[in-house]
Design a protein around this motif. Structure first.
Motif, short mmCIF file in Angstrom:
data_model
loop_
_atom_site.label_atom_id
_atom_site.label_comp_id
_atom_site.label_asym_id
_atom_site.label_seq_id
_atom_site.Cartn_x
_atom_site.Cartn_y
_atom_site.Cartn_z
N ALA A 125 5.44 -18.42 -6.21
CA ALA A 125 5.10 -17.51 -5.11
C ALA A 125 3.59 -17.36 -5.00
CB ALA A 125 5.76 -16.15 -5.35
N VAL A 126 2.92 -17.30 -6.14
CA VAL A 126 1.45 -17.21 -6.12
C VAL A 126 0.86 -18.45 -5.45
CG1 VAL A 126 -0.61 -17.29 -7.58
CG2 VAL A 126 1.21 -15.64 -8.09
N LYS A 127 1.39 -19.60 -5.81
CA LYS A 127 0.88 -20.85 -5.24
C LYS A 127 1.12 -20.87 -3.73
CE LYS A 127 0.80 -23.92 -9.20
NZ LYS A 127 -0.66 -24.16 -9.29
N PHE A 128 2.24 -20.35 -3.31
CA PHE A 128 2.54 -20.25 -1.89
C PHE A 128 1.44 -19.42 -1.19
CE2 PHE A 128 4.12 -17.08 1.16
CZ PHE A 128 4.43 -17.90 2.24
N ALA A 129 1.17 -18.25 -1.73
CA ALA A 129 0.19 -17.36 -1.12
C ALA A 129 -1.19 -18.00 -1.08
CB ALA A 129 0.15 -16.04 -1.88
N LEU A 130 -1.56 -18.59 -2.21
CA LEU A 130 -2.88 -19.21 -2.32
C LEU A 130 -3.04 -20.32 -1.28
CD1 LEU A 130 -4.03 -17.57 -4.49
CD2 LEU A 130 -3.53 -19.36 -6.16
N SER A 131 -2.00 -21.12 -1.12
CA SER A 131 -2.12 -22.24 -0.19
C SER A 131 -2.06 -21.80 1.27
CB SER A 131 -1.02 -23.27 -0.48
OG SER A 131 0.22 -22.75 -0.11
N HIS A 132 -1.61 -20.56 1.50
CA HIS A 132 -1.54 -20.05 2.87
C HIS A 132 -2.67 -19.08 3.18
CE1 HIS A 132 2.57 -21.34 4.34
NE2 HIS A 132 2.45 -21.89 3.16
N GLY A 133 -3.59 -19.00 2.26
CA GLY A 133 -4.71 -18.10 2.49
C GLY A 133 -4.34 -16.63 2.54
N ARG A 134 -3.18 -16.29 1.96
CA ARG A 134 -2.80 -14.88 1.93
C ARG A 134 -3.43 -14.24 0.70
NH1 ARG A 134 2.64 -12.66 3.85
NH2 ARG A 134 3.82 -14.45 4.57
N ARG A 135 -4.25 -13.24 0.91
CA ARG A 135 -4.96 -12.64 -0.22
C ARG A 135 -4.01 -11.82 -1.10
NH1 ARG A 135 -8.42 -10.66 3.34
NH2 ARG A 135 -8.11 -8.56 2.48
N ILE A 136 -4.08 -12.10 -2.41
CA ILE A 136 -3.28 -11.36 -3.39
C ILE A 136 -4.17 -10.34 -4.07
CG2 ILE A 136 -2.00 -11.56 -5.56
CD1 ILE A 136 -1.26 -14.40 -4.79
N PRO A 137 -3.82 -9.07 -4.18
CA PRO A 137 -2.55 -8.49 -3.76
C PRO A 137 -2.60 -7.79 -2.39
CG PRO A 137 -3.67 -6.97 -5.23
CD PRO A 137 -4.60 -8.13 -5.02
N ASP A 138 -3.78 -7.78 -1.75
CA ASP A 138 -3.92 -7.03 -0.49
C ASP A 138 -2.89 -7.43 0.56
OD1 ASP A 138 -6.10 -6.60 -1.99
OD2 ASP A 138 -7.54 -7.54 -0.63
N GLU A 139 -2.80 -8.74 0.78
CA GLU A 139 -1.90 -9.19 1.83
C GLU A 139 -0.53 -9.66 1.32
OE1 GLU A 139 -5.68 -10.97 4.39
OE2 GLU A 139 -4.08 -12.29 3.71
N PHE A 140 -0.48 -9.93 0.06
CA PHE A 140 0.77 -10.46 -0.49
C PHE A 140 0.87 -10.06 -1.96
CE2 PHE A 140 3.66 -13.91 -1.89
CZ PHE A 140 4.64 -13.78 -0.91
N GLN A 141 2.01 -9.47 -2.31
CA GLN A 141 2.20 -9.06 -3.69
C GLN A 141 3.31 -9.89 -4.34
OE1 GLN A 141 1.57 -4.70 -4.50
NE2 GLN A 141 2.13 -4.50 -2.34
N VAL A 142 3.16 -10.10 -5.63
CA VAL A 142 4.13 -10.91 -6.36
C VAL A 142 4.45 -10.23 -7.70
CG1 VAL A 142 4.51 -13.13 -7.51
CG2 VAL A 142 3.23 -13.06 -5.36
#
Lengths: 334, 334
Positions: free
Chosen positions: A255-272
Motif C-alpha cells: 500500500a505504501v508503494k502504491f501511494a508513493l508511486s501515485h504521488g499521494r503524500r503519506i500520511p496527509d493524503e493517504f494513511q496505511v
DNA sequence: ATGAAAGCGCTAACAA
DNA sequence: TTGTTAGCGCTTTCAT
C-alpha cells in the motif's frame, strides 16, 4: 558403547549407572564418582531411543506452521523453540503449507515420531467446518494441542491468541479520528484471525457511517508489487479511498508503494496501517503504523501452559490478550 | 495397543504384522489384507521409540541456526525442512544464538536425541581457531555434518556455500563502474562468510585505487536505525563516501534510511547494495540492489548430498557456487 | 509364507 | 546403597 559396557568398566550394575545418569541421590559419592569417570573417559552418551522407549517420551514437541520463512511465523517459531529448549524440550519443525491435505499429512509425520505435544502456529490451521477440523481433534486425542492465534474448542485443545478483532477495530476507529473518510481493507486469507480482523474493520466502518463497508474489503495478492498493482486497479475502477488498513505488514508495504508511486503524500493524503509489528514495518520508508500482537508473549505463555499441563495442572482452554497499536509514520498524529 | 494386540486380533505372529507394517513382499495378499484391516479398525500406529531402538534411527535430522527469526536463516530453515520432509525425514530445530558456549550446549540437546545428521545453517558456526571448532569435529564423529555458507575441512564434514568473496567483489567492482569513487563497507559479523565478503570488498577497492580501503570497512550495529545513525556519525567524523556496500539487506535498509534523511538522492548521489536478496530488499523504497546467494539451491543441494551419503555414496566435502547480482533501484544503471 | 525368539539399550520395581 | 530382572514395542534372523 552401552550401559553394560560402562557398568562393567566401573564394576557396578547397570542400575547404578542408570541412577548416576539420572541424577538419583541413592548413590554413594564414591560410586558416583567412579561411574562418572568411566562415562567421561568413553565419552558415552545414553541411547535416546532406548531411554524413550522406557519413558515413552523423548521430551520433544512438534511445531507446525504453514511457512517458516514468513517473517511473522518465523518469529513465533523462534520464541517457541527458545522457550521449549529452556525447559529442555527439543522442537520438531514441520512446515505444512496452506492446504488441508498437506496439513494432515505432515501432522502424521510428527505424530509418528511420538512427540509429547503439538503447537500449531498461525490461525490458518483452524478451518471453518467441524469436518475439516477433524484432524485437530484427532491429534488432540493423542497429545495436548496448542493453537497460536486461532481458536478451536475441544478436549485437550488450548488456544492462545490476540484479540485481533478488537485491535483492527481500534486501529480503524483511530484512522477515522485521524481524518480518514474512506478506508479500504486488504487481507491475505480468511483464517480464523483473518475473519476476526475483517469483523473489526467492518464494525468500525459501520459505526462511522460507511454504508458500503463490505465493498471496501478485499483479498489482496500477496507480493509487494502485486498488492500495489491491486490498489492501482481498484482506483482505476473508480473506487475512492484515502486509507488502507491491512491484515499484515507486507500488504501495508504494498500500500505504501502504491501511494508513493501515485504521488499521494503519506500520511496527509493517504494513511496505511499494517499488522504484526514485524521487521518489515520498519524497513519501509515511511515506517508503518502497525499492531503489535505480542508474539513473544503469546509463545512464552503457550509453552508455560504446556509445562503446567504436563505437570498435571489444569490449564485454561483459551487465553486471549489485547494487541497494541504502534504509531509510526503512515498515520496522522492525532 | 501394540504389535502383540494386532497380531492376536489378526491371528498371526508379530513378525507378520511387522512385515505388513514395513511393506515386505513376503506376505500373502490375504494375510496382508487381514492385518491391514485390524490395523485400520484399531487405528493403530507403531511405537516410534521401539522402532527407532531396533533400527537405531528415527529418520530425523537436526538443524542448528543462530536465530530462526532472521529473514535469511528463516528461509534456509524453510528450504531445508521442506527437502528433508520430502525425503521423509523430520527436522529438529535448535536456535543457538551467537555464543560458542550456547552452540556447544544446544548441540548436545540435539545429539542426545540421536539425530541422523546435523545441518549448521549460517557461517557463524565456523569459528576462527581449531580449538573453537572442536565441537564441530566432535559432532562429525557421531553423525555427518553439513555446514551451509561456511567451510571447514574435516572428516564427515560437508560444506555447501556461495562464493561470497567473489560476489561482493563483483558487486563492488560494478559500483566503481557505476561512478562510485568512495565506497564504504558495513558488516555485522566476522563469521567465515563475513570475512570472505570483506576480502572481496577490499580487493575491489585496491584494484580501483582506493588506498585507505581498510579504513572504509566497519562493523555496524544491527538495527535499521542504529545503522543509519552509524553512517551519520561516520559522515560527521569527516569521512566522505558516496556508496555503501553491506553484508546483508538489513544493513542496506539502514543505509537507505541514512541517505533519505540526508537528502542524498539514490542512486545518483548515493548508491547502496545489500546481500541475500531477502524480502526486505524489496520492502524498502527505493528497492535494494542485492546479491542472490541462492539459499534454496544451497539447501536442496545439501539435503540431496545427505541423502546420497546415507545411501553409502561418496560425496564432495566442499560445494561452492557463484552468487547473482540482482539489479534494483539503489545502484545506477550502467 | 509364517512363526519363535533373540536382541536393541534403557528404566524402575523389587530384593537383598 | 546396590544388584537382579522384567518389561518397553519393535525388527530381524533362523527355523519350519
Amino acid at each position: 558403547m552401552n550401559i553394560y559396557d560402562i557398568s562393567k568398566q566401573a564394576g557396578v550394575s547397570i542400575a547404578t549407572v542408570s541412577r548416576v545418569l539420572n541424577g538419583s541421590d541413592k548413590v554413594s559419592p564414591s560410586t558416583r564418582e567412579k561411574v562418572l569417570q568411566v562415562i567421561e573417559q568413553n565419552s558415552y552418551t545414553p541411547n535416546a531411543f532406548a531411554r524413550s522407549l522406557g519413558l515413552n517420551s523423548m521430551h520433544t514437541v512438534g511445531i507446525l506452521c504453514a511457512d517458516s520463512s514468513d517473517v511473522y511465523l518465523a518469529s513465533a517459531i523462534y520464541y517457541l523453540e527458545r522457550e521449549l529448549r529452556q525447559n529442555s524440550y527439543a522442537s520438531m519443525l514441520c512446515c505444512t503449507g496452506y492446504h488441508l491435505e498437506e496439513k494432515k499429512k505432515y501432522l502424521q509425520l510428527l505424530l509418528s515420531r511420538n512427540v509429547d505435544a503439538l503447537f500449531f502456529a498461525g490461525s490458518n490451521f483452524v478451518e471453518d467446518t467441524e469436518k475439516n477440523n477433524a484432524y485437530l481433534f484427532e491429534a488432540a486425542g493423542k497429545v495436548p494441542v496448542f493453537i497460536l492465534n486461532g481458536y478451536l474448542a475441544g478436549d485437550r485443545i488450548y488456544s492462545v491468541l490476540c484479540d485481533d478483532r478488537l485491535a483492527v477495530n481500534e486501529m480503524t476507529e483511530s484512522l477515522f479520528r485521524r481524518g480518514s473518510h474512506a478506508p479500504v481493507y486488504l487481507y491475505r486469507s480468511l483464517s480464523y484471525s483473518g475473519r476476526k480482523k475483517i469483523a473489526g474493520f467492518r464494525e468500525a466502518c459501520i459505526k462511522n457511517g460507511i454504508t458500503d463497508a463490505d465493498k471496501r474489503i478485499f483479498a489482496s495478492p500477496v507480493s509487494v508489487h502485486e498488492t500495489a498493482a491491486f490498489l492501482d486497479a481498484l482506483e482505476k475502477e473508480g473506487l475512492s479511498f484515502d486509507a488502507c488498513v491491512t491484515s499484515d505488514d507486507e500488504l501495508a508495504v504494498g500500500a505504501v508503494k502504491f501511494a508513493l508511486s501515485h504521488g499521494r503524500r503519506i500520511p496527509d493524503e493517504f494513511q496505511v496501517t499494517g499488522y504484526n509489528n514485524s521487521l518489515i514495518s520498519t524497513c519501509s520508508t515511511p515506517e508503518i503504523t502497525t499492531v503489535d500482537n505480542r508474539v513473544e508473549f503469546m509463545c512464552t505463555t503457550a509453552v508455560s501452559l504446556l509445562m503446567q499441563a504436563l505437570d498435571g495442572k489444569n490449564i485454561p482452554a483459551r487465553t486471549v490478550f489485547s494487541g497494541d497499536i504502534i504509531q509510526r509514520e503512515t498515520t496522522n498524529v492525532f
